[in-house]
Motif scaffolding. Structure first.
Motif, PDB file in Angstrom:
ATOM      1  N   GLY A  46      47.826  35.840  51.783  1.00 54.68           N
ATOM      2  CA  GLY A  46      47.246  36.144  52.838  1.00 54.68           C
ATOM      3  C   GLY A  46      45.736  37.088  52.655  1.00 54.68           C
ATOM      4  N   GLY A  47      45.228  36.603  51.525  1.00 53.33           N
ATOM      5  CA  GLY A  47      43.873  37.106  51.148  1.00 53.33           C
ATOM      6  C   GLY A  47      44.127  38.373  50.587  1.00 53.33           C
ATOM      7  N   ALA A  48      45.209  38.884  50.032  1.00 50.27           N
ATOM      8  CA  ALA A  48      45.573  40.005  49.552  1.00 50.27           C
ATOM      9  C   ALA A  48      44.782  40.346  48.039  1.00 50.27           C
ATOM     10  N   LEU A  49      44.582  41.587  47.621  1.00 45.80           N
ATOM     11  CA  LEU A  49      44.009  41.592  46.360  1.00 45.80           C
ATOM     12  C   LEU A  49      45.183  41.682  45.233  1.00 45.80           C
ATOM     13  N   LEU A  50      45.009  40.980  44.494  1.00 47.29           N
ATOM     14  CA  LEU A  50      45.914  40.563  43.169  1.00 47.29           C
ATOM     15  C   LEU A  50      45.589  41.485  42.164  1.00 47.29           C
ATOM     16  N   LEU A  51      46.880  42.447  41.695  1.00 46.46           N
ATOM     17  CA  LEU A  51      46.720  43.484  40.687  1.00 46.46           C
ATOM     18  C   LEU A  51      47.730  43.075  39.623  1.00 46.46           C
ATOM     19  N   PRO A  52      47.612  43.437  38.313  1.00 47.87           N
ATOM     20  CA  PRO A  52      48.766  43.374  37.567  1.00 47.87           C
ATOM     21  C   PRO A  52      49.628  44.268  37.859  1.00 47.87           C
ATOM     22  N   GLY A  53      50.901  44.086  37.412  1.00 47.48           N
ATOM     23  CA  GLY A  53      52.069  45.050  37.534  1.00 47.48           C
ATOM     24  C   GLY A  53      51.833  46.367  36.865  1.00 47.48           C
ATOM     25  N   PHE A  54      52.051  47.350  37.430  1.00 45.15           N
ATOM     26  CA  PHE A  54      51.656  48.682  37.002  1.00 45.15           C
ATOM     27  C   PHE A  54      52.512  49.196  35.886  1.00 45.15           C
ATOM     28  N   VAL A  55      51.816  49.989  34.929  1.00 48.55           N
ATOM     29  CA  VAL A  55      52.809  50.634  33.819  1.00 48.55           C
ATOM     30  C   VAL A  55      52.594  52.270  33.870  1.00 48.55           C
ATOM     31  N   GLU A  56      53.797  52.731  33.832  1.00 47.68           N
ATOM     32  CA  GLU A  56      54.223  54.151  33.799  1.00 47.68           C
ATOM     33  C   GLU A  56      54.185  54.545  32.190  1.00 47.68           C
ATOM     34  N   GLY A  57      53.177  55.247  31.802  1.00 55.71           N
ATOM     35  CA  GLY A  57      53.010  55.421  30.363  1.00 55.71           C
ATOM     36  C   GLY A  57      53.925  56.690  29.824  1.00 55.71           C
ATOM     37  N   PHE A 334      42.399  53.621  37.699  1.00 51.57           N
ATOM     38  CA  PHE A 334      43.523  52.354  37.799  1.00 51.57           C
ATOM     39  C   PHE A 334      43.667  51.921  36.257  1.00 51.57           C
ATOM     40  N   ASP A 335      42.844  51.828  35.485  1.00 53.87           N
ATOM     41  CA  ASP A 335      42.872  51.239  34.112  1.00 53.87           C
ATOM     42  C   ASP A 335      43.953  52.326  33.398  1.00 53.87           C
ATOM     43  N   CYS A 336      43.927  53.492  33.895  1.00 57.00           N
ATOM     44  CA  CYS A 336      44.951  54.254  32.913  1.00 57.00           C
ATOM     45  C   CYS A 336      46.408  54.128  33.344  1.00 57.00           C
ATOM     46  N   VAL A 337      46.560  53.380  34.325  1.00 57.92           N
ATOM     47  CA  VAL A 337      48.015  52.987  34.814  1.00 57.92           C
ATOM     48  C   VAL A 337      48.270  51.385  34.656  1.00 57.92           C
ATOM     49  N   SER A 338      47.196  50.779  33.845  1.00 61.08           N
ATOM     50  CA  SER A 338      47.549  49.316  34.060  1.00 61.08           C
ATOM     51  C   SER A 338      47.071  48.769  32.627  1.00 61.08           C
ATOM     52  N   PHE A 347      52.838  47.388  25.049  1.00 59.79           N
ATOM     53  CA  PHE A 347      53.500  46.341  25.739  1.00 59.79           C
ATOM     54  C   PHE A 347      52.686  45.236  25.594  1.00 59.79           C
ATOM     55  N   SER A 348      53.385  44.132  25.123  1.00 62.48           N
ATOM     56  CA  SER A 348      52.620  42.899  24.759  1.00 62.48           C
ATOM     57  C   SER A 348      52.379  42.005  26.046  1.00 62.48           C
ATOM     58  N   ASP A 349      51.478  40.971  25.949  1.00 63.12           N
ATOM     59  CA  ASP A 349      51.548  39.938  27.047  1.00 63.12           C
ATOM     60  C   ASP A 349      51.177  40.622  28.580  1.00 63.12           C
ATOM     61  N   TYR A 350      50.357  41.389  28.566  1.00 65.75           N
ATOM     62  CA  TYR A 350      50.092  42.238  29.912  1.00 65.75           C
ATOM     63  C   TYR A 350      48.624  41.760  30.467  1.00 65.75           C
ATOM     64  N   GLY A 351      48.623  41.508  31.569  1.00 64.29           N
ATOM     65  CA  GLY A 351      47.387  41.512  32.299  1.00 64.29           C
ATOM     66  C   GLY A 351      47.332  40.036  33.048  1.00 64.29           C
ATOM     67  N   LEU A 352      46.254  39.838  33.775  1.00 62.51           N
ATOM     68  CA  LEU A 352      46.018  38.760  34.562  1.00 62.51           C
ATOM     69  C   LEU A 352      45.394  37.602  33.871  1.00 62.51           C
ATOM     70  N   ALA A 356      50.139  35.612  29.963  1.00 61.38           N
ATOM     71  CA  ALA A 356      50.539  36.783  29.951  1.00 61.38           C
ATOM     72  C   ALA A 356      52.015  36.699  31.013  1.00 61.38           C
ATOM     73  N   ARG A 357      53.100  37.724  30.476  1.00 58.57           N
ATOM     74  CA  ARG A 357      54.310  37.879  31.609  1.00 58.57           C
ATOM     75  C   ARG A 357      53.819  38.111  32.792  1.00 58.57           C
ATOM     76  N   ALA A 358      54.549  37.245  33.785  1.00 59.09           N
ATOM     77  CA  ALA A 358      54.091  37.296  35.267  1.00 59.09           C
ATOM     78  C   ALA A 358      54.608  38.811  36.164  1.00 59.09           C
ATOM     79  N   ASP A 359      53.872  39.589  35.814  1.00 57.19           N
ATOM     80  CA  ASP A 359      54.140  40.863  36.507  1.00 57.19           C
ATOM     81  C   ASP A 359      52.936  41.195  37.317  1.00 57.19           C
ATOM     82  N   LEU A 360      53.180  40.854  38.820  1.00 57.88           N
ATOM     83  CA  LEU A 360      52.030  40.983  39.594  1.00 57.88           C
ATOM     84  C   LEU A 360      52.237  41.769  40.754  1.00 57.88           C
ATOM     85  N   VAL A 361      51.142  42.183  41.385  1.00 63.39           N
ATOM     86  CA  VAL A 361      51.339  42.973  42.487  1.00 63.39           C
ATOM     87  C   VAL A 361      50.404  42.706  43.581  1.00 63.39           C
ATOM     88  N   LEU A 362      50.745  42.389  44.892  1.00 57.90           N
ATOM     89  CA  LEU A 362      49.815  42.386  45.951  1.00 57.90           C
ATOM     90  C   LEU A 362      49.544  43.315  46.976  1.00 57.90           C
TER      91      LEU A 362
END
Length: 398
Positions: A46-57, A334-338, A347-352, A356-362
């Motif tokens: 639906g035209g949403a913004l695509l973000l990588p899954g978030f990372v709690e450090g 945002f970069d601080c939590v991604s 954490f390996s294989d991260y990102g868009l 990469a592991r398919a961890d995605l947020v719309l």
């Protein structure tokens, strides 16, 4: 086996419309002309913004009261007050680390976190009981949440004989990282405390994540000792200093000399960006090539009533603490939590990107900055190639 999935009609941070093809839990293709695989599922973004899954450090899911009745906080102001109160309360209240860590971890996933580093208390009262509870949560959510566990001596190490041996047992049992705490102000002997920490890390081949609350010159002294050991033992890129309050309170010349060594030794820094304490200089650290990332610390526990398992909110709080107002500056928060958090924790294989592991947020937002500031309901969360939350609610299988 997870079916293939196509996320269509989504936008990258630069506004580019794309589709994402997911197969085997990985991003198989990402671009404007990506088509669904035969028999695969299709989700219209639906035209949403695509973000990588978030990372709690940096958090403490073993000690949370998330979802429980209100804890009345009447704890004294000193760090040792909070440590002693928590240890006694957990021992006498029936607090269940397995149930509570699972409740909080599921809430993290619901809000888009797919990678998480948690510190778990190891002490001579509880021994490995809290660790076993978090091991259970990690196993339960292993398909959707990539969790690192830090064996953490919250009550001190040298001051409680037997803790060193328990930390070794925790690492042997499957903890990923060795924790440490204020070698000078808690253990009372920074040389001996750091020696014991680095000897354990070397013996079990584990990285280190140390809580360093020590202020000013005391913190700087401990930090110099730590950096000496990183260099002597060849542990570059294997150490995180959490909080590092001293770096926000030192004279510029002394601070900058420490930052140069931190950068040279590839030591990472973690900040929760607390409003009431000094914090490491975010932009200066980044300019020097230091990985600095974010985390919530404790959430709704005996230490503090504050916090929610939403990394967009933590990014907003980082932005507010560091006076980040421009859109490009809020993107740093945002970069601080991604990406920075994934790098800092390893954490390996991260990102868009493909592979990469398919961890995605719309989310329904025009930009990353708007997503951080408005923190919209998560339209869709994908973890390891699976849809795990929709319209802000977990799907039934999680």
């Amino acid at each position: 086996m997870t079916r293939s999935l196509l996320l269509s009609n989504v936008r990258l941070a630069d506004g580019q419309p794309v589709s994402v093809s997911i197969a085997g839990g990985r991003i198989a293709a990402l671009g404007a002309q990506v088509e669904a695989q035969l028999g695969g599922l299709v989700e219209d973004g639906g035209g949403a913004l695509l973000l990588p899954g978030f990372v709690e450090g940096h958090t403490h899911i073993d000690k949370t009261n998330w979802g429980q009745s209100w804890y009345r906080n009447e704890v004294g102001p000193a760090l040792t007050d909070r440590i002693s109160n928590e240890r006694e309360w957990r021992k006498t209240s029936g607090h269940d680390a397995a149930a509570q860590s699972l409740a909080l971890a599921r809430a993290f996933v619901q809000a888009g976190t797919t990678r998480l580093r948690t510190h778990v208390d190891i002490d001579t009262d509880a021994r490995l009981r809290y660790l076993d509870g978090v091991f259970s949560t990690r196993q339960t959510l292993s398909d959707v949440l990539d969790m690192q566990i830090v064996a953490f001596p919250q009550s001190g190490m040298l001051i409680r004989p037997g803790t060193v041996e328990l930390l070794g047992s925790a690492l042997a049992a499957g903890a990923d990282v060795l924790g440490a705490l204020d070698p000078a102000l808690i253990d009372g002997d920074p040389v001996a405390s750091l020696n014991a920490t680095f000897e354990l890390a070397e013996r079990y081949h584990k990285p280190i994540d140390i809580h360093l609350h020590e202020p000013g010159e005391v913190g700087a002294f401990t930090l110099k000792l730590l950096l000496d050991r990183v260099e002597a033992m060849g542990m570059q890129a294997q150490v995180v200093v959490s909080h590092a309050f001293c770096l926000g309170a030192l004279p510029e010349r002394e601070r900058d000399a420490l930052l140069e060594r931190i950068a040279h030794l590839r030591v990472a820094l973690l900040t929760s960006a607390p409003p009431s304490r000094p914090v490491p200089p975010l932009k200066l650290c980044r300019d020097k090539g230091i990985t600095i990332f974010g985390g919530n610390d404790g959430i709704r526990d005996t230490w503090s009533p504050y916090g929610v398992p939403d990394m967009l909110e933590r990014a907003m709080l980082i932005g507010m603490r560091y006076d980040l107002r421009r859109d490009d500056d809020i993107a740093i928060a945002f970069d601080c939590v991604s990406n920075a958090a994934a790098q800092g924790c390893g954490f390996s294989d991260y990102g868009l990107h493909v592979g990469a592991r398919a961890d995605l947020v719309l989310v329904d937002a025009q930009s990353v900055a708007q997503a951080v500031v408005s923190r919209p309901k998560r339209r869709l969360v994908v973890a390891n190639g699976r849809v795990v939350a929709r319209n802000g609610e977990l799907v039934d299988a999680v």
